[in-house]
Write a protein that holds these residues in place. Structure first.
Motif, PDB file in Angstrom:
ATOM      1  N   ILE A 176      73.587 173.938  62.044  1.00  0.00           N
ATOM      2  CA  ILE A 176      74.998 173.722  61.708  1.00  0.00           C
ATOM      3  C   ILE A 176      75.831 174.977  61.963  1.00  0.00           C
ATOM      4  CG2 ILE A 176      76.590 173.205  59.808  1.00  0.00           C
ATOM      5  CD1 ILE A 176      74.311 171.566  58.531  1.00  0.00           C
ATOM      6  N   GLY A 177      76.946 174.779  62.632  1.00  0.00           N
ATOM      7  CA  GLY A 177      77.926 175.850  62.801  1.00  0.00           C
ATOM      8  C   GLY A 177      79.155 175.488  61.986  1.00  0.00           C
ATOM      9  N   PHE A 178      79.478 176.285  60.977  1.00  0.00           N
ATOM     10  CA  PHE A 178      80.579 175.950  60.064  1.00  0.00           C
ATOM     11  C   PHE A 178      81.799 176.805  60.409  1.00  0.00           C
ATOM     12  CE2 PHE A 178      83.029 174.967  56.444  1.00  0.00           C
ATOM     13  CZ  PHE A 178      82.485 173.840  55.853  1.00  0.00           C
ATOM     14  N   ILE A 179      82.917 176.152  60.662  1.00  0.00           N
ATOM     15  CA  ILE A 179      84.162 176.864  61.018  1.00  0.00           C
ATOM     16  C   ILE A 179      85.191 176.666  59.905  1.00  0.00           C
ATOM     17  CG2 ILE A 179      86.062 177.031  62.664  1.00  0.00           C
ATOM     18  CD1 ILE A 179      84.245 176.055  64.846  1.00  0.00           C
ATOM     19  N   GLY A 180      85.635 177.767  59.300  1.00  0.00           N
ATOM     20  CA  GLY A 180      86.680 177.701  58.280  1.00  0.00           C
ATOM     21  C   GLY A 180      86.131 177.947  56.892  1.00  0.00           C
ATOM     22  N   LEU A 181      86.175 179.228  56.467  1.00  0.00           N
ATOM     23  CA  LEU A 181      85.609 179.600  55.164  1.00  0.00           C
ATOM     24  C   LEU A 181      86.724 179.899  54.163  1.00  0.00           C
ATOM     25  CD1 LEU A 181      82.828 181.908  56.662  1.00  0.00           C
ATOM     26  CD2 LEU A 181      82.569 179.527  55.899  1.00  0.00           C
ATOM     27  N   GLY A 182      87.668 178.956  54.057  1.00  0.00           N
ATOM     28  CA  GLY A 182      88.760 179.103  53.085  1.00  0.00           C
ATOM     29  C   GLY A 182      88.293 178.622  51.721  1.00  0.00           C
ATOM     30  N   ILE A 183      89.245 178.185  50.904  1.00  0.00           N
ATOM     31  CA  ILE A 183      88.933 177.767  49.528  1.00  0.00           C
ATOM     32  C   ILE A 183      87.828 176.701  49.541  1.00  0.00           C
ATOM     33  CG2 ILE A 183      89.856 176.527  47.513  1.00  0.00           C
ATOM     34  CD1 ILE A 183      92.605 177.781  48.191  1.00  0.00           C
ATOM     35  N   MET A 184      87.975 175.716  50.385  1.00  0.00           N
ATOM     36  CA  MET A 184      87.030 174.591  50.407  1.00  0.00           C
ATOM     37  C   MET A 184      85.806 174.902  51.269  1.00  0.00           C
ATOM     38  SD  MET A 184      88.462 172.294  48.502  1.00  0.00           S
ATOM     39  CE  MET A 184      87.799 170.687  48.888  1.00  0.00           C
ATOM     40  N   GLY A 185      86.059 175.393  52.489  1.00  0.00           N
ATOM     41  CA  GLY A 185      84.972 175.593  53.450  1.00  0.00           C
ATOM     42  C   GLY A 185      83.924 176.573  52.958  1.00  0.00           C
ATOM     43  N   ARG A 186      84.362 177.627  52.284  1.00  0.00           N
ATOM     44  CA  ARG A 186      83.410 178.627  51.763  1.00  0.00           C
ATOM     45  C   ARG A 186      82.394 177.944  50.843  1.00  0.00           C
ATOM     46  NH1 ARG A 186      83.086 180.969  46.761  1.00  0.00           N
ATOM     47  NH2 ARG A 186      81.710 182.792  46.766  1.00  0.00           N
ATOM     48  N   ALA A 187      82.906 177.163  49.894  1.00  0.00           N
ATOM     49  CA  ALA A 187      82.022 176.503  48.915  1.00  0.00           C
ATOM     50  C   ALA A 187      81.121 175.486  49.609  1.00  0.00           C
ATOM     51  CB  ALA A 187      82.875 175.827  47.843  1.00  0.00           C
ATOM     52  N   MET A 188      81.661 174.760  50.562  1.00  0.00           N
ATOM     53  CA  MET A 188      80.882 173.720  51.255  1.00  0.00           C
ATOM     54  C   MET A 188      79.770 174.343  52.100  1.00  0.00           C
ATOM     55  SD  MET A 188      84.314 171.582  52.136  1.00  0.00           S
ATOM     56  CE  MET A 188      83.717 170.330  53.235  1.00  0.00           C
ATOM     57  N   ALA A 189      80.109 175.427  52.798  1.00  0.00           N
ATOM     58  CA  ALA A 189      79.099 176.094  53.638  1.00  0.00           C
ATOM     59  C   ALA A 189      78.015 176.731  52.768  1.00  0.00           C
ATOM     60  CB  ALA A 189      79.780 177.145  54.525  1.00  0.00           C
ATOM     61  N   LEU A 190      78.424 177.287  51.617  1.00  0.00           N
ATOM     62  CA  LEU A 190      77.418 177.870  50.710  1.00  0.00           C
ATOM     63  C   LEU A 190      76.458 176.798  50.219  1.00  0.00           C
ATOM     64  CD1 LEU A 190      79.495 180.399  48.533  1.00  0.00           C
ATOM     65  CD2 LEU A 190      77.660 180.958  50.160  1.00  0.00           C
TER      66      LEU A 190
END
Ligand code: NAP
Length: 293
Positions: free
Chosen positions: A7-21
């Motif tokens: 998986i390549g995750f793009i966008g580590l903002g408020i939501m993306g950071r938590a989702m990628a973690l």
């Protein structure tokens, strides 16, 4: 899922950071890209690969997840000079979880189809706290087989998946749900403003709602501190809801449908945005109500 996706995750903002973690914690191989590099440091510390461009990320992975602000951001990370799309190969997958417009999502689905890339239109319902707990509700627009294939990935970020149909059905449903969130937030703010104007403590509104099983809504509890303390740390930034309200009104206009209350909410949010409140939580409209007309 037979072979686990890279998986390549793009966008580590408020939501993306938590989702990628959450994806990383669940044992998926997650690599990341974020425009502001400093937001990738904690992922590097966890042993995730950090790509310097979306294109470099797409080269390392077979599945890209996007969780960025808006269509302009998706254009940048997919189609920009160093965009991920230039490295897509047939068989790769793109899961967009950002909230875009239905028209934009339909066009993206078409481009992916032409390139042999599996596309899932999967915006989410739930804010920062739900993202952190992996309790988002995923609104899915996809071929059923693709959804089944990626369900283990999606279930890491969300507790439920609601199947809406083919793209852009996930996005279309997301706008309907956010219409309610926009109106509930402004309803709370207006109610608090009216209470204050009458010399009533706004805390009594929340107390009354909590005692009434028909009105005891979890969303009200989420926004209680913001309203009572008049403090608006961003869980859902106002500028994102303003974008969504404009998508709702554009969709309605296309179908010759009037949404008068949503139109009023959009005007209030525009005023709030023009006062410089775009990065605050959307409940900041309370401060705008207190300003002179
Ligand atoms: P956010 O905190 O503002 O993060 C936005 C992300 O997009 C950041 O990673 C930002 O990168 C990136 N980005 C913005 N413009 C870009 C560009 N031109 N090129 C590359 N990257 C760009 O937003 P969020 O709250 O996580 O929301 C993300 C999406 O989910 C939005 O579509 C929003 O409507 C939707 N959503 C949000 C919530 C919520 O409660 N917050 C709930 C459901 C859905 P930088 O770090 O470099 O700025």
């Amino acid at each position: 899922m037979s072979v686990p996706p890279r998986i390549g995750f793009i966008g580590l903002g408020i939501m993306g950071r938590a989702m990628a973690l959450n994806l990383h914690r669940a044992g998926f191989q997650v690599s990341v890209y974020n425009r502001t590099r400093s937001r990738t440091t904690e992922f590097a510390d966890l042993g995730c690969q950090v790509a310097s461009t979306p294109r470099a990320l797409a080269k390392m992975c077979d599945t890209i997840i996007t969780m960025v602000s808006d269509p302009a951001a998706i254009d940048e990370v997919l189609e920009g000079p160093e965009g991920a799309a230039s490295a897509f190969q047939g068989g790769n997958a793109l899961i967009n979880m950002s909230t875009l417009s239905p028209d934009y999502t339909a066009a993206l689905a078409k481009k992916c189809y032409a390139a042999g890339v599996v596309f899932l239109d999967c915006p989410v319902s739930g804010s920062k706290a739900a993202a952190e707990k992996g309790q988002l509700v995923i609104l899915a627009g996809a071929e059923k087989a693709a959804l089944e294939r990626f369900a283990p990935v999606l279930k890491t970020m969300g507790k439920e998946i609601v199947y809406a149909g083919l793209p852009p059905a996930g996005t279309a449903l997301k706008l309907c749900v956010n219409l309610i969130v926009a109106q509930l937030t402004t309803a709370l703010a207006e109610s608090a403003a009216l209470a204050q104007a009458q010399g009533i403590d706004p805390a009594l509104i929340f107390e009354t709602l909590a005692h009434n099983p028909a009105m005891n809504c979890g969303y009200f509890s989420l926004k209680k501190d913001n309203i009572l303390k008049r403090d608006f740390p961003p869980a859902f930034p106002l500028r994102h809801m303003l974008k969504d309200a404009r998508f709702m009104l554009a969709e309605a206009a296309k179908k010759r449908l009037e949404l008068p209350v949503t139109a009023a909410v959009e005007r209030l949010m525009t005023k709030s945005y023009n006062s410089g409140y775009g990065d605050k939580d959307l409940s900041v409209v309370l401060d705008t109500l207190a300003e002179p007309l």
